[in-house]
Design an enzyme around this catalytic site. Structure first.
Site, PDB file in Angstrom:
ATOM      1  N   CYS A   2       0.823  -1.203   0.000  1.00 41.54           N
ATOM      2  CA  CYS A   2       0.000   0.000   0.000  1.00 41.54           C
ATOM      3  C   CYS A   2       0.862   1.259   0.000  1.00 41.54           C
ATOM      4  O   CYS A   2       1.996   1.252   0.475  1.00 41.54           O
ATOM      5  CB  CYS A   2      -0.877   0.021   1.238  1.00 41.54           C
ATOM      6  N   ARG A  27       5.285  -0.098  -6.486  1.00 42.50           N
ATOM      7  CA  ARG A  27       5.225  -1.003  -5.334  1.00 42.50           C
ATOM      8  C   ARG A  27       4.139  -2.059  -5.486  1.00 42.50           C
ATOM      9  O   ARG A  27       4.076  -3.004  -4.719  1.00 42.50           O
ATOM     10  CB  ARG A  27       4.940  -0.191  -4.057  1.00 42.50           C
ATOM     11  N   TRP A  74      -2.921  -2.554  -1.634  1.00 45.00           N
ATOM     12  CA  TRP A  74      -2.540  -3.905  -2.050  1.00 45.00           C
ATOM     13  C   TRP A  74      -3.245  -4.814  -1.059  1.00 45.00           C
ATOM     14  O   TRP A  74      -2.893  -4.857   0.106  1.00 45.00           O
ATOM     15  CB  TRP A  74      -1.024  -4.061  -1.983  1.00 45.00           C
ATOM     16  N   ASN A 100      -1.601   1.960   6.002  1.00 47.77           N
ATOM     17  CA  ASN A 100      -0.754   0.835   5.577  1.00 47.77           C
ATOM     18  C   ASN A 100      -0.477   0.000   6.811  1.00 47.77           C
ATOM     19  O   ASN A 100      -0.217   0.548   7.879  1.00 47.77           O
ATOM     20  CB  ASN A 100       0.600   1.323   5.053  1.00 47.77           C
ATOM     21  N   GLY A 101      -0.486  -1.326   6.657  1.00 50.20           N
ATOM     22  CA  GLY A 101      -0.172  -2.198   7.796  1.00 50.20           C
ATOM     23  C   GLY A 101      -1.364  -3.088   8.109  1.00 50.20           C
ATOM     24  O   GLY A 101      -2.259  -3.267   7.277  1.00 50.20           O
ATOM     25  N   GLU A 485      17.913 -24.311  -4.970  1.00 49.60           N
ATOM     26  CA  GLU A 485      17.420 -22.937  -5.088  1.00 49.60           C
ATOM     27  C   GLU A 485      18.597 -21.973  -5.339  1.00 49.60           C
ATOM     28  O   GLU A 485      18.482 -21.044  -6.145  1.00 49.60           O
ATOM     29  CB  GLU A 485      16.635 -22.549  -3.821  1.00 49.60           C
ATOM     30  N   LYS A 489      18.933 -19.550  -8.636  1.00 52.49           N
ATOM     31  CA  LYS A 489      19.079 -18.095  -8.516  1.00 52.49           C
ATOM     32  C   LYS A 489      20.306 -17.614  -9.287  1.00 52.49           C
ATOM     33  O   LYS A 489      20.259 -16.614  -9.990  1.00 52.49           O
ATOM     34  CB  LYS A 489      19.216 -17.752  -7.028  1.00 52.49           C
ATOM     35  N   GLU A 492      19.637 -17.824 -13.038  1.00 54.66           N
ATOM     36  CA  GLU A 492      18.576 -16.911 -13.466  1.00 54.66           C
ATOM     37  C   GLU A 492      19.067 -15.482 -13.671  1.00 54.66           C
ATOM     38  O   GLU A 492      18.679 -14.829 -14.633  1.00 54.66           O
ATOM     39  CB  GLU A 492      17.492 -16.939 -12.370  1.00 54.66           C
ATOM     40  N   HIS A 508      29.089 -40.051  -8.927  1.00 51.66           N
ATOM     41  CA  HIS A 508      28.349 -40.827  -9.923  1.00 51.66           C
ATOM     42  C   HIS A 508      28.267 -40.084 -11.259  1.00 51.66           C
ATOM     43  O   HIS A 508      27.431 -40.407 -12.091  1.00 51.66           O
ATOM     44  CB  HIS A 508      26.952 -41.165  -9.393  1.00 51.66           C
ATOM     45  N   LYS A 607       8.014 -12.113 -14.521  1.00 44.75           N
ATOM     46  CA  LYS A 607       7.734 -12.269 -13.091  1.00 44.75           C
ATOM     47  C   LYS A 607       6.606 -13.268 -12.867  1.00 44.75           C
ATOM     48  O   LYS A 607       6.648 -14.065 -11.948  1.00 44.75           O
ATOM     49  CB  LYS A 607       7.362 -10.907 -12.482  1.00 44.75           C
TER      50      LYS A 607
HETATM   51  O1  M6R Z   1       4.522 -16.834  -8.849  1.00 44.26           O
HETATM   52  P1  M6R Z   1       5.034 -18.222  -8.628  1.00 44.26           P
HETATM   53  O2  M6R Z   1       5.599 -18.434  -7.278  1.00 44.26           O
HETATM   54  O3  M6R Z   1       4.013 -19.275  -8.969  1.00 44.26           O
HETATM   55  O4  M6R Z   1       6.218 -18.376  -9.659  1.00 44.26           O
HETATM   56  C1  M6R Z   1       6.862 -19.602  -9.830  1.00 44.26           C
HETATM   57  C2  M6R Z   1       8.154 -19.421 -10.574  1.00 44.26           C
HETATM   58  O5  M6R Z   1       7.918 -18.906 -11.860  1.00 44.26           O
HETATM   59  C3  M6R Z   1       9.123 -18.489  -9.835  1.00 44.26           C
HETATM   60  O6  M6R Z   1       9.356 -18.946  -8.540  1.00 44.26           O
HETATM   61  C4  M6R Z   1      10.472 -18.400 -10.569  1.00 44.26           C
HETATM   62  O7  M6R Z   1      11.116 -19.624 -10.540  1.00 44.26           O
HETATM   63  C5  M6R Z   1      11.311 -17.288  -9.929  1.00 44.26           C
HETATM   64  N1  M6R Z   1      11.514 -16.236 -10.872  1.00 44.26           N
HETATM   65  C6  M6R Z   1      12.648 -17.723  -9.494  1.00 44.26           C
HETATM   66  O8  M6R Z   1      13.368 -16.695  -8.886  1.00 44.26           O
END
Ligand code: M6R
Length: 612
Positions: A2, A27, A74, A100-101, A485, A489, A492, A508, A607
């Protein structure tokens, strides 16, 4: 998240509020609204949708109005609808509030206001109780009424309030949510974020927790809870607009990494009772019988959320004793899983809009399973279609790379594990107590990991890492999903090819790729397998690999066996993955910065993936 803007002065308020709200659009929000003072009345305009839509609706009908407040919402409590948008008003429309909050005790206040004081409510929001509560205390002194109302409130808030009877007066209060006063000549401003102020002033006063501000065109007075006046230095803002949007950080990703202590705190708020150490997820509506009779849980998600699910499986099986299957959503929907009674599906999605995850949710429901969604976005498709929703309160995540949403998904899974374990009486009470304590310590421990010193160590490590085109992440047991993970990252955002392996698998196959100097990041937080992974590390070192270990304080053997080591505060091994994820995020971040990549918007990625 928000956004708040307020203005009092001699200029037209409406364009100033609209322009300020536009500056806060980055935001994320789902509705917007303004309250303006006109001829001794408050005029409210608000609607779901964009600030541009609101602007069109307002047109030039408020040209002469010089005082008002605005908000972008939001959704948290209540869906993103016209009625739930802010500002919210008292019964007599003489008091308007933007907030907000979260007002934690809004339900009991709402009940009291409705039953005992005869107020009627229009929205589903927690905020609306504030308008009524202030109305209840209002006797021609808005500041005093706000002061009295706030005494009855638990939660977090940045609030700006106006009253029809006080034409040029804005009253503000803050607790755990930012509020900044902008100082002008014959006019003053207030906003939840600096970008909304920069077009008008760079001279600001920052409100601290527990403080109130009384603002008119010519005067700003800050006071504490007891009404004592507080002197505050003027802070001159030197950031440009872009830097201000990122809170002074170079990228949204770093800002979001740094927000994690707050994000996890918000996610745990009201779900752990600090006085008893009990986890309370009654909001989800599970009965004890339902949880006790569970025979299997399916966890389905994509990308980072899938990695959270893998960790979820490990802890739910270990601690709560329920069998869990985890699937990538795009596979789950086509693999014909065996559905039976006494099963639950959990879908995890930050955005709540991921097409494959939504399809998996629908498949599970079609086959008679109840679906629990863990999501960050109120009103998202996943939240609307699931039977139950566990909201992570991470706030909007703007960088494509998920960081704070991931950490809050982990927190949600830990809380759920403890809750299910308790209902089934399968969790050792001592362990439950220790995990809850570790969870409550999490914000503080995350802050330690995010210290200047850690940041500069990880950044200098990345000068080495960033020169390589490939890297490995290894871990065993609960460290393995964290390694996965970490590798995702790094790939990506830095475009370094990174692979994660269960460390026992190296010999292996992947060991063939270990050459002199290649970066290997080893997660070593699990005592039960620490000897084993140290053995695997020796296999890597014998072939020239450069090992950077992430471990816990107290794992003394590690530093002797690796090239460099990063220590995390010591916690129960089961909770260590929530801490160890953070240095892997920072490694990806600094490697991407060193390589000049587009950190917040990596190539080829979006995103929210709303197509199959
Ligand atoms: O919005 P979601 O959590 O469903 O998105 C899933 C993936 O697309 C998302 O986590 C993606 O792997 C990220 N960009 C990784 O940082």
């Amino acid at each position: 998240m928000c956004g708040i803007v307020g203005y009092t002065g001699a200029r037209e308020a409406n364009p100033i509020l609209i322009d300020g709200l536009k500056k806060l659009e980055y935001r994320g929000y789902d509705s917007a609204g303004v309250a303006l003072h006109r001829d001794g009345c408050l005029v409210i305009n608000k609607a779901a949708g964009s600030v541009a839509d609101l602007e069109k609706k307002l047109g030039d009908q408020f040209n002469k109005v010089t005082v008002g407040i605005g908000h972008t919402r939001w959704a948290t409590h209540g869906r993103p609808t016209d009625i739930n948008a802010h500002p919210h008003c008292s019964c007599d429309n003489k008091i308007a509030v933007v907030h907000n909050g979260i007002i934690e005790n809004h339900q009991s206040l709402r009940q009291w206001l409705a039953d005992e004081a005869g107020h009627s409510f229009r929205s589903e929001t927690d905020t609306e109780v504030m308008a009524h509560l202030i109305e209840e205390y209002y006797e021609d002194d808005l500041l005093e009424a706000v002061r009295k109302a706030v005494k009855r409130v638990e939660g977090s808030y940045a609030m700006v309030v106006i009253a029809a009877g006080e034409p040029d007066h804005l009253v503000c209060v803050r607790q755990d949510s930012p509020l900044i006063i902008g100082l002008g000549e014959g006019e003053n401003f207030v906003a939840s974020d600096i970008p909304a102020l920069l077009a008008h002033t760079r001279r600001t006063k920052i409100l601290e927790d527990g403080e109130f501000a009384s603002i008119t065109a010519d005067r700003v007075e800050i006071s504490d809870r007891d009404g004592k006046v507080v002197e505050r230095e003027i802070l001159e803002i030197t950031w440009d607009l872009e830097a201000a949007e990122k809170g002074g950080y170079e990228h949204f990703m770093l800002k979001e990494i740094m927000e994690q202590p707050v994000a996890v705190k918000e996610t745990m708020r009201q779900r752990i009772d600090p006085s008893t150490g009990q986890v309370d997820l009654s909001e989800l509506g599970f009965t004890e019988a339902e949880l006790s009779s569970l025979e299997k849980i399916f966890i389905v998600a994509c990308g980072t959320a899938y990695h959270a699910g893998l960790l979820g499986k490990a802890i739910i099986e270990k601690v709560a004793g329920v069998e869990v299957e985890v699937d990538v959503a795009s596979e789950f929907r086509y693999r014909e899983p065996i559905f039976e009674k006494n099963q639950l599906a959990i879908v995890i999605s930050q955005s709540g809009e991921t097409a494959d995850t939504l399809a998996a949710l629908r498949l599970a429901r079609r086959n008679g399973l109840k679906v629990l969604a863990i999501t960050n976005v109120v009103g998202s498709s996943v939240s609307r279609e699931a039977d139950r929703v566990f909201y992570t309160w991470a706030g909007p995540e703007i960088a494509v790379a998920s960081t704070k949403a991931y950490l809050t998904q982990l927190v949600a899974l830990y809380l759920l594990t403890i809750y299910i374990g308790k209902a089934r009486r399968s969790i050792d009470p001592e362990l439950a107590g220790e995990l809850v304590k570790n969870l409550m310590d999490l914000p503080g421990n995350l802050k330690k990991i995010l210290s200047e010193e850690s940041l500069s160590r990880l950044s200098s490590y990345c000068n080495h890492l960033s020169q390589w085109e490939s890297a490995f992440f290894v871990g065993r047991n609960l460290d393995y999903p964290v390694a996965m993970e970490g590798a995702l990252k790094l790939k990506e955002i830095s475009y370094i090819h990174a692979e994660a392996y269960a460390a026992g698998e190296l010999k292996h196959g992947p060991l063939a790729l270990i050459v002199e100097g290649i970066p290997v990041i080893a997660l070593v937080t699990q005592k039960a397998v620490s000897e084993k992974i140290l053995g695997n590390i020796q296999e890597v070192k014998a072939r020239g690999g450069a090992v950077f270990a992430i471990t816990q304080e107290g794992f003394d053997d590690v530093s002797r066996q690796v090239d460099s080591v990063f220590y995390l505060p010591a916690v129960n091994d089961i909770l260590a993955p929530v801490l160890s994820a953070v240095p892997t995020q920072l490694i990806a971040y600094y490697a991407a910065v060193a390589r000049g990549s587009s950190v917040d918007k990596p190539r080829n990625l979006a995103k929210s993936v709303t197509v199959e």
